[in-house]
Design a protein around this motif. Structure first.
Motif, mmCIF file in Angstrom:
data_model
loop_
_atom_site.group_PDB
_atom_site.id
_atom_site.type_symbol
_atom_site.label_atom_id
_atom_site.label_comp_id
_atom_site.label_asym_id
_atom_site.label_seq_id
_atom_site.Cartn_x
_atom_site.Cartn_y
_atom_site.Cartn_z
ATOM 1 N N LEU A 105 -3.557 6.001 -0.157
ATOM 2 C CA LEU A 105 -4.075 6.788 0.884
ATOM 3 C C LEU A 105 -3.200 8.168 1.055
ATOM 4 O O LEU A 105 -1.993 7.801 1.308
ATOM 5 C CB LEU A 105 -4.371 5.962 1.833
ATOM 6 C CG LEU A 105 -5.101 6.673 3.093
ATOM 7 C CD1 LEU A 105 -6.535 7.073 2.932
ATOM 8 C CD2 LEU A 105 -5.256 5.720 4.383
ATOM 9 N N SER B 270 0.913 -1.033 0.031
ATOM 10 C CA SER B 270 0.050 0.182 -0.031
ATOM 11 C C SER B 270 0.862 1.086 0.086
ATOM 12 O O SER B 270 2.085 1.034 0.465
ATOM 13 C CB SER B 270 -0.865 0.031 1.268
ATOM 14 O OG SER B 270 -1.859 -1.041 1.400
ATOM 15 N N GLN C 210 -5.426 -0.899 3.412
ATOM 16 C CA GLN C 210 -5.811 -2.151 2.674
ATOM 17 C C GLN C 210 -5.053 -2.358 1.514
ATOM 18 O O GLN C 210 -4.143 -1.723 1.042
ATOM 19 C CB GLN C 210 -7.256 -1.856 2.001
ATOM 20 C CG GLN C 210 -8.359 -1.468 2.919
ATOM 21 C CD GLN C 210 -8.527 -2.572 3.974
ATOM 22 O OE1 GLN C 210 -8.571 -3.818 3.696
ATOM 23 N NE2 GLN C 210 -8.842 -1.965 5.397
ATOM 24 N N GLU D 9 -3.833 -0.159 -1.610
ATOM 25 C CA GLU D 9 -4.500 1.071 -1.568
ATOM 26 C C GLU D 9 -3.603 2.048 -1.442
ATOM 27 O O GLU D 9 -2.524 1.987 -1.367
ATOM 28 C CB GLU D 9 -5.154 1.270 -0.186
ATOM 29 C CG GLU D 9 -5.911 2.496 0.311
ATOM 30 C CD GLU D 9 -6.550 2.416 1.588
ATOM 31 O OE1 GLU D 9 -7.466 3.145 1.747
ATOM 32 O OE2 GLU D 9 -6.124 1.565 2.382
#
Length: 257
Positions: A161, A99, A156, A159
């Motif tokens: 972010l 991620s 996640q 992901e």
């Protein structure tokens, strides 16, 4: 000889901890020797002797790649039986999905730690590649009011972010500036002298404009005043300690040099 059951021949295993199973007709209750090797000649096998029953789960994970294995009955006090056929399988763990976390920090210059490990100083924002799951962020800025700010974030797999809201440190309010009125006088005559040039901390702040009013921050300052009078350089100096928040009138006397 024993019949190999699992892993099946040419099986591809996503998990590195492998369970071996076999059937040994006529010797099911006897201990067995198990060999696992990275080559079919078993030149340097990992040997498990005296394995009871028809199954064994390897405690240590195997590295990714092709592995070979075989078993034989090894009765207590008796002669070991023939080796089974050679089994072959691959350990091939799927790639770990990572991620991306973007951490904005204001103002710049803070140290950022992720799960207790420093990832450096952040100027603006920091892009991090992390494993999925929960992570603890700690930002440290010694000159701030808070000194340290912590955040928890759950990521996640796959992901991207951006941490919202950003990590924002508060900086202490600067002390109030001191208003300094600088008046130039003649050391010889005690009279005011207009039109002198003034340097503060090595920087010219005015040329020919005195009296002069300036705001200075707290700290030590060096003030130098110069003026040409009748073709001769007159100079005056003052070391000033400003403590903040108080107006002050400074008289600097000039004398010929």
């Amino acid at each position: 000889p024993p019949v190999l059951v699992a892993p099946a021949r040419d099986a591809v295993l996503p998990e590195p901890v492998v369970e071996f199973r076999w059937d040994s007709p006529g010797h099911r209750a006897a201990p067995h020797d198990l060999e696992v090797a990275a080559d079919s000649t078993f030149a340097a096998p990992q040997t498990r002797a005296g394995v009871p029953g028809g199954a064994f789960r390897e405690a240590e994970p195997l590295a990714d790649g092709t592995w070979f294995w075989r078993v034989r009955a090894a009765p207590d006090g008796g002669e070991a039986g023939p080796w089974s056929a050679v089994g072959r399988f691959r350990v091939e763990r799927p790639p770990l999905l990572t991620s991306t976390l973007i951490v904005p920090i204001e103002p710049g210059g803070a140290e950022l730690l992720v799960d207790g490990i420093s990832v450096g100083t952040v100027t603006g924002r920091k892009s991090l590649t992390l494993a999925p799951g929960r992570h603890t962020l700690v930002a440290r800025l010694a000159r701030s009011v808070e000194k340290e700010i912590s955040r928890e974030v759950d990521l996640q797999a796959g992901e991207e972010l951006t941490l919202t809201p950003p990590i924002r440190f508060r900086l202490p309010e600067p002390p109030p500036a001191t208003r300094i009125s600088i008046t130039i006088v003649s050391l010889l005559e005690g009279q005011g002298i207009p039109g002198a040039s003034i340097e503060i901390d090595g920087r010219m702040v005015t040329a020919g404009e005195t009296p002069y009013v300036v705001e200075l921050p707290t700290g030590n300052h060096r003030i130098v005043v110069r003026k040409m009078i009748d073709g001769q350089q007159w100079t005056g100096e003052s070391e000033l300690v400003v403590r903040g928040g108080m107006d002050k009138t400074l008289r600097i006397a000039l004398q010929p040099r």
